[in-house]
Design a protein around this motif. Structure first.
Motif, short mmCIF file in Angstrom:
data_model
loop_
_atom_site.label_atom_id
_atom_site.label_comp_id
_atom_site.label_asym_id
_atom_site.label_seq_id
_atom_site.Cartn_x
_atom_site.Cartn_y
_atom_site.Cartn_z
N GLU A 122 0.83 -1.22 0.00
CA GLU A 122 0.00 0.00 0.00
C GLU A 122 0.86 1.27 0.00
O GLU A 122 0.63 2.17 -0.81
N PRO A 123 1.90 1.37 0.87
CA PRO A 123 2.74 2.56 0.83
C PRO A 123 3.52 2.71 -0.49
O PRO A 123 3.70 3.82 -0.98
N GLU A 124 3.97 1.60 -1.06
CA GLU A 124 4.68 1.67 -2.35
C GLU A 124 3.75 2.16 -3.46
O GLU A 124 4.14 2.99 -4.28
N LEU A 125 2.54 1.65 -3.48
CA LEU A 125 1.58 2.07 -4.49
C LEU A 125 1.24 3.55 -4.31
O LEU A 125 1.16 4.30 -5.30
N ALA A 126 1.07 3.99 -3.09
CA ALA A 126 0.78 5.41 -2.82
C ALA A 126 1.95 6.29 -3.26
O ALA A 126 1.74 7.36 -3.86
N ALA A 127 3.18 5.86 -3.00
CA ALA A 127 4.35 6.63 -3.41
C ALA A 127 4.46 6.67 -4.94
O ALA A 127 4.79 7.71 -5.52
N PHE A 128 4.18 5.55 -5.59
CA PHE A 128 4.21 5.48 -7.04
C PHE A 128 3.17 6.44 -7.64
O PHE A 128 3.46 7.21 -8.55
N SER A 130 1.84 9.04 -6.21
CA SER A 130 2.25 10.41 -5.92
C SER A 130 3.34 10.88 -6.89
O SER A 130 3.31 12.01 -7.37
N ALA A 131 4.29 10.00 -7.17
CA ALA A 131 5.37 10.35 -8.10
C ALA A 131 4.81 10.60 -9.50
O ALA A 131 5.20 11.57 -10.17
N LEU A 132 3.89 9.76 -9.95
CA LEU A 132 3.29 9.96 -11.27
C LEU A 132 2.50 11.27 -11.32
O LEU A 132 2.57 12.01 -12.32
N THR A 133 1.79 11.58 -10.26
CA THR A 133 1.03 12.83 -10.20
C THR A 133 1.97 14.03 -10.31
O THR A 133 1.72 14.99 -11.05
N ALA A 134 3.07 13.97 -9.58
CA ALA A 134 4.05 15.07 -9.61
C ALA A 134 4.67 15.21 -11.00
O ALA A 134 4.83 16.33 -11.50
#
Length: 149
Positions: A122-128, A130-134
């Motif tokens: 879950e944290p890895e998917l959230a970070a991924f 977030s990175a794509l959004t940025a």
């Protein structure tokens, strides 16, 4: 970190992901992924216009119009006169288009869960995400790159 390798991994992952989901949808969902993407935009956008589809999918207006043409030929959507703008039409799903969208969306969601949520915590998917959004927010022509369109 080698940025070319990051680029290659990202592009290859996107291609493999698209192709796998598209194959499943063609086989079991009766619609290619490109068409489903358009149908999902129409479904969630009140008074959806071709311009709305183009903007949502980052494609040209001509490409969006052609996609709607293909869906109209299959009687999955219909263009209706736009009461607020005579120069555009409102795109709506037909009853069969709405049924097919619901059915294919369930397959799409299952594939996304298997290919994104299962291999990542879950944290890895959230970070991924977030990175794509940025990265998408930075967009083309980011200051300092010298690559303005």
């Amino acid at each position: 970190m080698e940025l070319r390798q990051v680029f290659d991994d990202l592009v290859r992952f996107e291609t493999d992901l698209w192709n796998a989901i598209d194959a499943r949808l063609r086989r079991d969902g009766e619609v290619p992924l490109g068409s489903l993407n358009v149908m999902l935009v129409v479904e969630r956008t009140p008074d959806c216009r071709v311009n709305d589809i183009a903007a949502a999918l980052s494609i040209t207006i001509g490409g969006a119009s052609q996609a709607v043409d293909r869906l109209e030929k299959r009687e999955l959507c219909a263009r209706q006169p736009n009461p607020n703008d005579r120069r555009s039409s409102i795109v709506r799903l037909t009853a069969e288009g709405a049924r097919l969208t619901r059915s294919a969306a369930r397959l799409f969601d299952a594939e996304l869960a298997a290919r994104l949520a299962a291999p990542l915590s879950e944290p890895e998917l959230a970070a991924f995400a977030s990175a794509l959004t940025a990265l998408r927010a930075a967009g083309p022509g980011t200051a300092g790159t010298g690559n303005t369109p």
